[in-house]
Design a protein around this motif. Sequence first.
Motif, PDB file in Angstrom:
ATOM      1  N   ASP A  15       0.828  -1.216   0.000  1.00  0.00           N
ATOM      2  CA  ASP A  15       0.000   0.000   0.000  1.00  0.00           C
ATOM      3  C   ASP A  15       0.856   1.256   0.000  1.00  0.00           C
ATOM      4  OD1 ASP A  15      -2.104  -1.778   0.294  1.00  0.00           O
ATOM      5  OD2 ASP A  15      -3.203  -0.418   1.602  1.00  0.00           O
ATOM      6  N   PHE A  16       1.839   1.278   0.890  1.00  0.00           N
ATOM      7  CA  PHE A  16       2.640   2.483   1.054  1.00  0.00           C
ATOM      8  C   PHE A  16       3.574   2.701  -0.131  1.00  0.00           C
ATOM      9  CE2 PHE A  16       2.552   4.440   5.434  1.00  0.00           C
ATOM     10  CZ  PHE A  16       1.257   4.017   5.694  1.00  0.00           C
ATOM     11  N   PHE A  17       4.112   1.634  -0.690  1.00  0.00           N
ATOM     12  CA  PHE A  17       5.001   1.799  -1.843  1.00  0.00           C
ATOM     13  C   PHE A  17       4.241   2.209  -3.091  1.00  0.00           C
ATOM     14  CE2 PHE A  17       8.194  -0.954   0.431  1.00  0.00           C
ATOM     15  CZ  PHE A  17       9.144   0.048   0.542  1.00  0.00           C
ATOM     16  N   VAL A  18       3.026   1.722  -3.257  1.00  0.00           N
ATOM     17  CA  VAL A  18       2.207   2.156  -4.376  1.00  0.00           C
ATOM     18  C   VAL A  18       2.013   3.669  -4.304  1.00  0.00           C
ATOM     19  CG1 VAL A  18      -0.156   2.122  -5.295  1.00  0.00           C
ATOM     20  CG2 VAL A  18       1.037  -0.026  -4.846  1.00  0.00           C
ATOM     21  N   PHE A  19       1.719   4.172  -3.121  1.00  0.00           N
ATOM     22  CA  PHE A  19       1.541   5.620  -2.952  1.00  0.00           C
ATOM     23  C   PHE A  19       2.854   6.348  -3.226  1.00  0.00           C
ATOM     24  CE2 PHE A  19       0.839   9.694  -1.078  1.00  0.00           C
ATOM     25  CZ  PHE A  19      -0.534   9.906  -1.087  1.00  0.00           C
ATOM     26  N   GLY A  20       3.968   5.828  -2.691  1.00  0.00           N
ATOM     27  CA  GLY A  20       5.257   6.488  -2.874  1.00  0.00           C
ATOM     28  C   GLY A  20       5.677   6.562  -4.326  1.00  0.00           C
ATOM     29  N   ILE A  21       5.507   5.472  -5.064  1.00  0.00           N
ATOM     30  CA  ILE A  21       5.856   5.470  -6.486  1.00  0.00           C
ATOM     31  C   ILE A  21       4.939   6.411  -7.264  1.00  0.00           C
ATOM     32  CG2 ILE A  21       5.966   4.035  -8.571  1.00  0.00           C
ATOM     33  CD1 ILE A  21       6.711   1.681  -6.736  1.00  0.00           C
ATOM     34  N   ALA A  22       3.654   6.436  -6.887  1.00  0.00           N
ATOM     35  CA  ALA A  22       2.702   7.326  -7.554  1.00  0.00           C
ATOM     36  C   ALA A  22       3.052   8.791  -7.321  1.00  0.00           C
ATOM     37  CB  ALA A  22       1.280   7.035  -7.076  1.00  0.00           C
ATOM     38  N   CYS A  23       3.661   9.107  -6.175  1.00  0.00           N
ATOM     39  CA  CYS A  23       4.084  10.485  -5.904  1.00  0.00           C
ATOM     40  C   CYS A  23       5.079  10.973  -6.950  1.00  0.00           C
ATOM     41  CB  CYS A  23       4.735  10.580  -4.523  1.00  0.00           C
ATOM     42  SG  CYS A  23       3.574  10.533  -3.149  1.00  0.00           S
ATOM     43  N   VAL A  24       5.826  10.046  -7.528  1.00  0.00           N
ATOM     44  CA  VAL A  24       6.819  10.398  -8.544  1.00  0.00           C
ATOM     45  C   VAL A  24       6.237  10.326  -9.950  1.00  0.00           C
ATOM     46  CG1 VAL A  24       9.058   9.778  -9.537  1.00  0.00           C
ATOM     47  CG2 VAL A  24       8.694   9.578  -7.064  1.00  0.00           C
ATOM     48  N   LEU A  25       5.536   9.252 -10.251  1.00  0.00           N
ATOM     49  CA  LEU A  25       5.118   8.976 -11.628  1.00  0.00           C
ATOM     50  C   LEU A  25       3.761   9.566 -11.997  1.00  0.00           C
ATOM     51  CD1 LEU A  25       6.161   5.226 -12.000  1.00  0.00           C
ATOM     52  CD2 LEU A  25       7.521   7.274 -12.405  1.00  0.00           C
ATOM     53  N   VAL A  26       2.900   9.803 -11.003  1.00  0.00           N
ATOM     54  CA  VAL A  26       1.500  10.127 -11.302  1.00  0.00           C
ATOM     55  C   VAL A  26       1.044  11.459 -10.731  1.00  0.00           C
ATOM     56  CG1 VAL A  26      -0.890   9.340 -11.067  1.00  0.00           C
ATOM     57  CG2 VAL A  26       0.949   7.659 -11.372  1.00  0.00           C
ATOM     58  N   PHE A  27       1.204  11.641  -9.445  1.00  0.00           N
ATOM     59  CA  PHE A  27       0.568  12.755  -8.753  1.00  0.00           C
ATOM     60  C   PHE A  27       0.959  14.137  -9.276  1.00  0.00           C
ATOM     61  CE2 PHE A  27      -0.084  10.000  -4.702  1.00  0.00           C
ATOM     62  CZ  PHE A  27      -1.066   9.284  -5.368  1.00  0.00           C
ATOM     63  N   PRO A  28       2.224  14.368  -9.699  1.00  0.00           N
ATOM     64  CA  PRO A  28       2.549  15.714 -10.201  1.00  0.00           C
ATOM     65  C   PRO A  28       1.645  16.170 -11.345  1.00  0.00           C
ATOM     66  CG  PRO A  28       4.561  14.513  -9.778  1.00  0.00           C
ATOM     67  CD  PRO A  28       3.434  13.524  -9.602  1.00  0.00           C
ATOM     68  N   SER A  29       1.304  15.264 -12.248  1.00  0.00           N
ATOM     69  CA  SER A  29       0.470  15.656 -13.394  1.00  0.00           C
ATOM     70  C   SER A  29      -1.022  15.540 -13.103  1.00  0.00           C
ATOM     71  CB  SER A  29       0.813  14.791 -14.610  1.00  0.00           C
ATOM     72  OG  SER A  29       0.574  13.419 -14.347  1.00  0.00           O
ATOM     73  N   VAL A  30      -1.408  14.628 -12.207  1.00  0.00           N
ATOM     74  CA  VAL A  30      -2.828  14.397 -11.940  1.00  0.00           C
ATOM     75  C   VAL A  30      -3.367  15.360 -10.884  1.00  0.00           C
ATOM     76  CG1 VAL A  30      -4.530  12.719 -11.090  1.00  0.00           C
ATOM     77  CG2 VAL A  30      -2.709  11.974 -12.630  1.00  0.00           C
ATOM     78  N   PHE A  31      -2.610  15.597  -9.817  1.00  0.00           N
ATOM     79  CA  PHE A  31      -3.110  16.421  -8.709  1.00  0.00           C
ATOM     80  C   PHE A  31      -2.412  17.778  -8.584  1.00  0.00           C
ATOM     81  CE2 PHE A  31      -4.090  12.036  -7.424  1.00  0.00           C
ATOM     82  CZ  PHE A  31      -5.443  12.165  -7.194  1.00  0.00           C
ATOM     83  N   PHE A  32      -1.242  17.941  -9.223  1.00  0.00           N
ATOM     84  CA  PHE A  32      -0.516  19.214  -9.111  1.00  0.00           C
ATOM     85  C   PHE A  32      -0.063  19.712 -10.486  1.00  0.00           C
ATOM     86  CE2 PHE A  32       0.372  16.575  -5.334  1.00  0.00           C
ATOM     87  CZ  PHE A  32      -0.268  17.351  -4.371  1.00  0.00           C
ATOM     88  N   PRO A  33      -0.979  19.780 -11.454  1.00  0.00           N
ATOM     89  CA  PRO A  33      -0.582  20.209 -12.803  1.00  0.00           C
ATOM     90  C   PRO A  33      -0.270  21.698 -12.895  1.00  0.00           C
ATOM     91  CG  PRO A  33      -2.963  19.961 -12.688  1.00  0.00           C
ATOM     92  CD  PRO A  33      -2.429  19.472 -11.374  1.00  0.00           C
TER      93      PRO A  33
END
Length: 435
Positions: free
Chosen positions: A39-57
């Motif tokens: 659970d925690f690693f999925v979130f951590g990896i998403a912080c790098v690969l996903v969240f910048p463009s999805v939640f902080f564009p």
Amino acid sequence: MTNNNASTAEMQNPERHSSVAPGEIAIGVVIGRASEHFDFFVFGIACVLVFPSVFFPFVSNLEGMLYGFAIFSMAFVARPFGTALFMNIQRRWGRSVKLTTSLFLLGTATAGIAFLPGYNTLGGASIFLLAMFRVLQGFALGGSWDGLPSLLVLNAPKAKRSWYAMIGQLGAPIGFLIANLLFLYLINSVSSEDFQAWAWRYPFFVAFAINVVALFARLRLVLTEEYTQALEESELEPISTREMLDKQGPNIFLGAFAALASYALFHIVTIFPLSWILLGESQLIGKVLVVQVFGACIGIVATILSGVIADRIGKRTTVSLMAVLIGIFALFAPMLMGGTPAMQDAFILIGFALLGISYGQASGTVTANFERRFRYAGAALTSDLAWLFGAAFAPLIALGLSVHFGLMAVSLYLISGALCTLLALRINKHLEAAD
């Protein structure tokens, strides 16, 4: 004759319960810890690969990662409070209610992230909900402590307690391995546009499913009569956090700092390299994930090896030696991470080898200092604080400072963790000698 005497001594040892099979406990421990770390690693990896463009564009990629890492840390801040809350729930309604509620909350929060619309749909509310779900994950993880690692060690043969102690730690590299493989599969299977649009949500759905499986696997153990009796005989009680801090406060903080070298290295090896390499565009992200898969495999082998080493030279000696090696490794961090792709890969692989041996014996380094009735709650709270002090802010601090002041910031972070471990173990040794 000697064997008979040894058997008699073991039967008279109150810490040993022959009715409990360590192998069965080990299965529940590995499943439970692997699901939590996944659970925690999925979130951590998403912080790098996903969240910048999805939640902080609306900000740069760097700032988006830093915002993501700030939210990432919130779970570790919430975790001790979750432990306190769910210890109270266990005292009132029992272990099954506590475990079911906490894992249901963890699964719900994880699934909530999977369904959460991005910033372009909800605006700032999406960021607020992401942070809220992350805090709930931390609360839930604090309540998922089932006492099985402590029970496993207490029921293990005395000569192999370090071996059994590392079993619970295997969940971290296993969880990281599965998370990396899943993201690697998705990146190689869909276009970058589809990955950012919808495919990134699948790891969070998988996390929810794994939590359900882990819940039933652990309930199957902790609710049986023989395990309940073993827990009671071992006096593994849900002591209130206030009483723990009042009567065992120094031991809790000493235990947390004794493990700091391992926890400081934890996210520096697993999450930070991904963010640094992605920003520098020195390697394709798929290649980095492949290297991290190999690193996780090295971490699994090294964690298993830690049990063999610690049973021969002692847990404290092993942790101390690894703290020194982590400090030396830290000196080469700027050269490796700032170098060629091969040097960056070497940083990841060597780091995982050190992490496996160190983290494999990081838990329970000073557990013997606790009075028996405080071990259950003490182990949970000590782990919470070790994660908070050592790992919670590691990606945020390492990336933020490295971008502005250079990779020497990573060296200083790791060296500070190593020094804290050596100092805590030194103090613990003097306290034991005084007793």
